[in-house]
Motif scaffolding. Sequence first.
Motif, mmCIF file in Angstrom:
data_model
loop_
_atom_site.group_PDB
_atom_site.id
_atom_site.type_symbol
_atom_site.label_atom_id
_atom_site.label_comp_id
_atom_site.label_asym_id
_atom_site.label_seq_id
_atom_site.Cartn_x
_atom_site.Cartn_y
_atom_site.Cartn_z
ATOM 1 N N ARG A 222 0.833 -1.214 0.000
ATOM 2 C CA ARG A 222 0.000 0.000 0.000
ATOM 3 C C ARG A 222 0.862 1.256 0.000
ATOM 4 N NH1 ARG A 222 -2.709 -0.602 4.643
ATOM 5 N NH2 ARG A 222 -4.449 -1.719 3.688
ATOM 6 N N PRO A 223 0.682 2.179 -0.970
ATOM 7 C CA PRO A 223 1.469 3.413 -1.012
ATOM 8 C C PRO A 223 0.893 4.475 -0.084
ATOM 9 C CG PRO A 223 0.052 3.298 -2.922
ATOM 10 C CD PRO A 223 -0.166 2.030 -2.170
ATOM 11 N N VAL A 224 1.603 5.588 0.034
ATOM 12 C CA VAL A 224 1.213 6.633 0.973
ATOM 13 C C VAL A 224 -0.149 7.257 0.651
ATOM 14 C CG1 VAL A 224 1.811 8.955 1.760
ATOM 15 C CG2 VAL A 224 3.545 7.189 1.731
ATOM 16 N N PRO A 225 -0.452 7.646 -0.614
ATOM 17 C CA PRO A 225 -1.771 8.244 -0.860
ATOM 18 C C PRO A 225 -2.927 7.361 -0.411
ATOM 19 C CG PRO A 225 -0.348 8.577 -2.746
ATOM 20 C CD PRO A 225 0.374 7.645 -1.832
ATOM 21 N N ALA A 226 -2.805 6.047 -0.617
ATOM 22 C CA ALA A 226 -3.858 5.128 -0.164
ATOM 23 C C ALA A 226 -3.879 5.033 1.348
ATOM 24 C CB ALA A 226 -3.652 3.749 -0.784
ATOM 25 N N ALA A 227 -2.705 5.058 1.976
ATOM 26 C CA ALA A 227 -2.651 4.969 3.440
ATOM 27 C C ALA A 227 -3.276 6.196 4.094
ATOM 28 C CB ALA A 227 -1.201 4.802 3.897
ATOM 29 N N LEU A 228 -3.097 7.366 3.487
ATOM 30 C CA LEU A 228 -3.689 8.576 4.061
ATOM 31 C C LEU A 228 -5.211 8.490 4.088
ATOM 32 C CD1 LEU A 228 -1.516 11.458 2.542
ATOM 33 C CD2 LEU A 228 -1.283 10.295 4.723
ATOM 34 N N GLY A 229 -5.783 7.812 3.108
ATOM 35 C CA GLY A 229 -7.229 7.670 3.078
ATOM 36 C C GLY A 229 -7.766 6.726 4.125
#
Length: 277
Positions: A222-229
């Motif tokens: 999982r990359p950062v943009p997805a983790a922020l969500g």
Amino acid sequence: MSTREKWLWVVGGVLIVVYALFPVGWIVSLSLKSSADIANGRFLPTVVSWENYALILTGDASELFLPALRNSFGICLIATAISCVLSMFAAYAIARLDFRGKKVILSTALAVAIFPVISIVTPLFNVWRQVGLYDTWPGLIIPYLSLTLPISIWTLSAFFREIPWEMEQAAQVDGATTWQAFRKVIVPLAAPGVFTTAIIAFFIAWNDFAYGISLTSTSAARPVPAALGLFSGASQFEAPNGPVAAAAVLVTIPVVVLVLLFQRRIVAGLTNGAVKG
């Protein structure tokens, strides 16, 4: 210009800078506010607090943020490297060789670059689940190539057209093979364009959200943009605005540093071929 025109240009430039930097300043300010200070409606924090950064680096959110940061760096760097190598060969062939369909290839690359990602996420999700690429690094690197390759080919083909053909011919007259002429003459001359293309490709992959949230389900890829969500507040009634802002600031820092360090190369690459003679 007259004094009045100069002042108008200065005022206009200041307004544009303020307009562009206001969201960044707001995110930084939000990341420095405590949970009790976020909803006060003020731009600046009443008291500077580092609790949001502690939460994502050493607190409960670190288990979600730190693996995602590692995944983003690894996946985006690999996708950028592959994209630059493949697009360099493709752009060289388009710029140097005479064959049918060159314009069709460039048009197709441009069409793929502007194709809506969301329309292929569901079919790709089903295929990736069947072939075992779901929630893996290759499962994101391959889709990221579909985002970075078209724009890389389009950009590099313009740079290769500006390199004089005679320089490659002179190297071949001196005994160099086609591969040696390409590697020792063309690639060094195209270095500013390749570097600019790499920066653009990295930014495109780094900012992707649709693939990251749809093709991963754990911290394995999982990359950062997805983790922020997926950040959550302390309770169901509290939005995680502070931790998300702190994570956004940390994610933006590498991009800003990269641009500041290599801005001369980027500008040189973007302006290469703009003026002849």
